[in-house]
Design an enzyme around this catalytic site. Sequence first.
Site, short mmCIF file in Angstrom:
data_model
loop_
_atom_site.label_atom_id
_atom_site.label_comp_id
_atom_site.label_asym_id
_atom_site.label_seq_id
_atom_site.Cartn_x
_atom_site.Cartn_y
_atom_site.Cartn_z
N CYS A 97 7.88 -52.35 26.86
CA CYS A 97 7.99 -51.82 25.50
C CYS A 97 7.85 -50.29 25.52
O CYS A 97 6.87 -49.76 26.06
CB CYS A 97 6.92 -52.43 24.61
SG CYS A 97 6.97 -51.78 22.93
N ASN A 198 18.33 -59.08 32.06
CA ASN A 198 18.37 -58.84 30.61
C ASN A 198 19.05 -57.50 30.32
O ASN A 198 18.92 -56.56 31.09
CB ASN A 198 16.93 -58.86 30.06
CG ASN A 198 16.81 -58.38 28.63
OD1 ASN A 198 16.09 -57.43 28.33
ND2 ASN A 198 17.52 -59.01 27.72
#
Length: 317
Positions: A97, A198
Amino acid sequence: MLKKIIALAPMADYTDQPFCLLCREIAGQDFVIYREMVSSEAIVRGNEKTLKMCELDRRERPVILQIFGDKPATMARAAKIITERFRPDGIDINMGCPVPKVAQKTKSGVALMRYPDLAVEIVKAIKAENLGVPLSAKTRLGWSDDREILAFAARLEDAGIDRIAIHGRTKTQGYSGVANWQRIAEVKKILTIPVIANGDVRSRADIEKCLAITGADGVMIGRAALGNPWIFRSIVDRQWTVERHPTTSEVVQAVLRHAELHLAHYGERGMVTFRKHLAWYFHGERAVGISDVKKIRAELVRVSTIGELKDILSSVA
Ligand SMILES: Cc1cc2nc3c(=O)[nH]c(=O)nc-3n(C[C@H](O)[C@H](O)[C@H](O)COP(=O)(O)O)c2cc1C
């Protein structure tokens, strides 16, 4: 060929219980759900809102809870608390993040890539809890250099991590440019644990391409699943041929079902927080053939009651 893993990516404010249940109702059980990140500090403090964010319905399984933080003891305690209380199928550590509150004010999220010793300490502390479920991490390619992941992932594997998901961008890149699947391929070659690729996987064709390039054990899909739980239905059919897009009437039914689940979870005032989902439903392929779709989208993002939502949708189908 072993069956590949397909995963719904963790997305703060989006992969909550109502959305995850909807994905299951529409697309079945054949993919893994990663719930949105939660703060390890808040869990350990017993913060009620955070604990509610971890509540699981058995219909969501297999489902993984993701925690963030930068204190090994707190991360280990939080992992233990939520594993015992909510019985997820796995715990994931957020190491990707980039938001300032997480990665700049603290050493959490992607900042852990700058402090690999701390990341290793966190993994070891959580593993020492013997949770009884797999421990995974989700990372990026690096802070500013997309080769950082090579040494970093190897250290996580040595520390005992069971699986890793890699978003093919650095922190500095944010969401710009294109995900670097080649770099994920290099990581896959040096690890023995499963690797999930991803970034920018938007269709069945992308999945095939991403798996071919990375050699990964699976793919994780984020933004392409917003307002689009059908993406998993098309994929889990595993026929790898035609993409099945929903009809407009299926979209309308799904929005109403999602609203019902959302309001049941958050209460009547939940319609305001539901707006962010609405913005995604009438996009791309799902907007094709709907007249005045721009006007409808503009109305949807202002909706405040279920009655208003139904009125707007009655003009769509
Ligand atoms: C709105 C939003 C919220 C996100 N929240 C999280 C999160 O809570 N934890 C996490 O590890 N990644 C989070 N991500 C990153 C995604 O899981 C994923 O890595 C990223 O969107 C790239 O994949 P995509 O191209 O398939 O969207 C978030 C992304 C978005 C767009």
